[in-house]
Design an enzyme around this catalytic site. Structure first.
Site, short mmCIF file in Angstrom:
data_model
loop_
_atom_site.label_atom_id
_atom_site.label_comp_id
_atom_site.label_asym_id
_atom_site.label_seq_id
_atom_site.Cartn_x
_atom_site.Cartn_y
_atom_site.Cartn_z
N GLU A 265 34.57 16.14 61.15
CA GLU A 265 35.73 15.56 61.17
C GLU A 265 35.47 14.14 62.08
OE1 GLU A 265 39.39 13.94 62.24
OE2 GLU A 265 38.50 15.15 63.64
N HIS A 266 36.03 13.13 61.79
CA HIS A 266 35.53 11.87 62.71
C HIS A 266 36.55 11.52 63.79
CE1 HIS A 266 33.49 8.13 63.05
NE2 HIS A 266 33.35 7.78 61.70
N SER A 267 37.46 12.03 64.08
CA SER A 267 38.42 11.66 65.34
C SER A 267 37.98 11.87 66.68
CB SER A 267 40.05 12.11 65.24
OG SER A 267 39.93 13.63 65.12
N TRP A 268 37.14 12.96 66.63
CA TRP A 268 36.64 13.50 68.08
C TRP A 268 35.42 12.86 68.44
CZ3 TRP A 268 32.01 15.87 68.53
CH2 TRP A 268 31.41 16.36 67.62
N ALA A 269 34.65 12.20 67.63
CA ALA A 269 33.32 11.58 67.99
C ALA A 269 32.86 10.67 67.15
CB ALA A 269 32.44 12.73 68.22
#
Length: 523
Positions: free
Chosen positions: A460-464
């Site tokens: 998943e892209h939002s955290w890093a």
């Protein structure tokens, strides 16, 4: 049911003769060891916070400063230039010396941090030719190493990194016009140039002042807004549109046994988490230039929960289990026993138990993951209505609080066979979206292990950003193949404690409305 009874630490029965109390010393021992591991982690975190908080100095340097001040006073010299005498008006002599020494020590730390921040603002090293480093850069490298100390930890440099500068609005508009020039005709580009000039002279300058104001107190003026407005506020599916994937070795497969590959992969990931927890990972360029490590904080035990207007990233301090999906069923796999991490061979043993489990999925369970693949608002509505209490909430919590998510895929993938290019394409698509319901796209990352031993991950892209996950995955593949290794027959190394409790099957009560929605998302 027998496992549940064994897990109870004590039982009591009320009889006419009184209360019959039975203690399970094995269960009490497990509780004690698990609590001991938890307290060890808390003490380790506290110790690391102290070390990080005083960097680039060390806690022992405080004692050195105190001894130096006492030595100079013993020689009838006042290094404080009268400040200790002022403090003595309110405190005893020894305490006054300690207070002054502590203030001096903190001042030295702030000075060192400021100097290190100035040094790290130097960027000419990026433009040096390979093998031909200038004298200025060599001097700079020496100074950075001197101020960095001997053993920097993962988050040691966070307070010494220079803040992200706000670019001048004129430069921003020039780059914007340069980027749209190939897309516009002559009159269209002239009109855009006029609009850019108007923006610069009106609203643009006011917005620029707001950015500069934020940059005064924020280490990064754009990161929180970028995370929320670019990622978390998107209401479309995150599968494909946001999530990305990482592949296994293309030409090498360490073992063809699915359970063994999963066992080593899970172990390697948890070893990396241990390094992150005790802050022993180094993110450095050329062994000198530190990288911001803020994104490592939410690597594990993290999930993205849907909302009506914006999603939220939830992170938990620790998790002792992973969530596993196989043939439409969800399991909770405990990876610690009595405070110790299971060996790779024990991980394989537990995974094989899941693979051998003949139980069918419950009604609607097999396609439940499709909820994370569709639009965010319907998933938010369904989550609030059907997954906020009862058995569904307990099972969903097991997935969301897990260290990470694992899919045991029944397919064989990889760059193989008579059509390696086509198979590589199918391998990439499988990692990117699979069947759209056999991944949990909300988790910070999900590991996929295929039937033929190939693996990969979906993140998943939002955290890093991708480099953070790439560092994790590179460590995992290298540890799996070169450190943990396999036996000659392809199994994980280590011994198995046969008394391990089996993986826990998650149960659901999925209503018809949710089943219909899952089928609509993934026909």
């Amino acid at each position: 049911m027998a496992e549940a009874h064994q897990a109870v630490a004590f039982q009591f029965t009320i009889t006419p003769e009184g209360i019959d109390l039975r203690l399970s010393y094995q269960a009490l021992s497990q509780i004690y060891l698990s609590g001991l591991r938890s307290w060890k982690k808390r003490i380790s975190r506290m110790r690391n916070r102290v070390i990080k908080g005083v960097y680039p100095a060390s806690p022992s340097s405080w004692l050195f400063v105190v001894i130096a001040i006492l030595a100079t006073m013993y020689m009838r010299s006042d290094p404080s230039m009268g400040l200790i005498a002022k403090i003595q008006e309110h405190l005893p002599t020894m305490l006054s010396v300690l207070v002054f020494s502590t203030l001096l020590w903190l001042s030295l730390i702030l000075t060192l941090r400021f100097c290190l921040k100035l040094l790290l603002s130097y960027h000419r090293w990026m433009f040096e030719q390979h093998g031909r480093i200038s004298t200025t850069t060599k001097v700079w490298v020496t100074l950075v190493r001197l101020l960095s100390g001997r053993k920097p930890l993962l988050y040691s440099y966070q307070t010494s990194l220079p803040c992200l500068p706000v670019p001048p609005i004129k430069d921003t508009l020039e780059r914007y016009l340069e980027s749209v020039r190939p897309l516009l005709s002559g009159p269209g580009f002239q009109r855009m140039t006029v609009l850019a000039a108007q923006f610069e002279n009106s609203l643009g300058n006011r917005l620029q002042r707001y950015l500069k104001l934020k940059a005064l107190w924020a280490t990064n003026y754009v990161s929180d807004w970028w995370e929320e407005y670019i990622y978390l506020r998107g209401r479309g599916p995150i599968m494909v549109n946001s999530n990305y994937y990482g592949m296994d070795f293309l030409y090498v497969t360490p073992t063809s046994i699915q359970a063994a590959r999963a066992g080593n992969t899970i172990t390697a990931l948890l070893l990396y988490r241990r390094k992150v927890n005790i802050i022993l990972v180094y993110l450095l360029i050329l062994s000198v230039i530190p990288l911001c490590a803020a994104q490592c904080e939410r690597m594990f035990n993290t999930t993205r929960t849907p909302g009506e207007e914006t999603d939220v990233l939830q992170h938990w301090q620790d998790s002792e289990f992973v969530a596993v999906y196989h043939r439409g069923r969800y399991f909770r796999l405990w990876v610690y026993k009595a405070g110790r991490l299971l060996s790779p061979r024990e991980m394989e043993y537990q995974i094989q138990r899941i693979l051998d489990d003949p139980s069918p999925p419950g009604p609607g369970e097999d396609r439940l993951g499709a909820l994370t693949a569709g639009d965010r608002v319907p998933w938010c509505t369904v989550r609030k209505q059907y997954f906020s209490s009862g058995v569904n909430k307990r099972s969903l919590d097991c997935i969301e609080r897990a260290a990470f998510f694992v899919t045991l895929d029944d397919e064989e993938q990889g760059m193989m066979g008579e059509d390696p290019v086509g198979n590589l394409d199918r391998y990439a698509k499988s990692l990117l979206h699979g069947k759209c319901y056999d991944r949990w796209f909300d988790k910070s990352f999900s590991v996929v292990v295929y039937k033929n031993g190939k693996n990969g991950l979906n993140a998943e892209h939002s955290w890093a950003d991708a480099p953070t996950v790439a560092h994790l995955w590179e460590f995992t593949l290298a540890t799996d193949a070169f450190q943990l290794g396999y036996t000659e027959d392809g199994h994980c190394k280590g011994e198995v404690e046969r008394s391990l409790p089996p993986p826990q099957r998650l149960t659901w009560d999925i209503p018809v409305e949710v089943r219909v929605l899952c089928v609509c998302i993934v026909p």
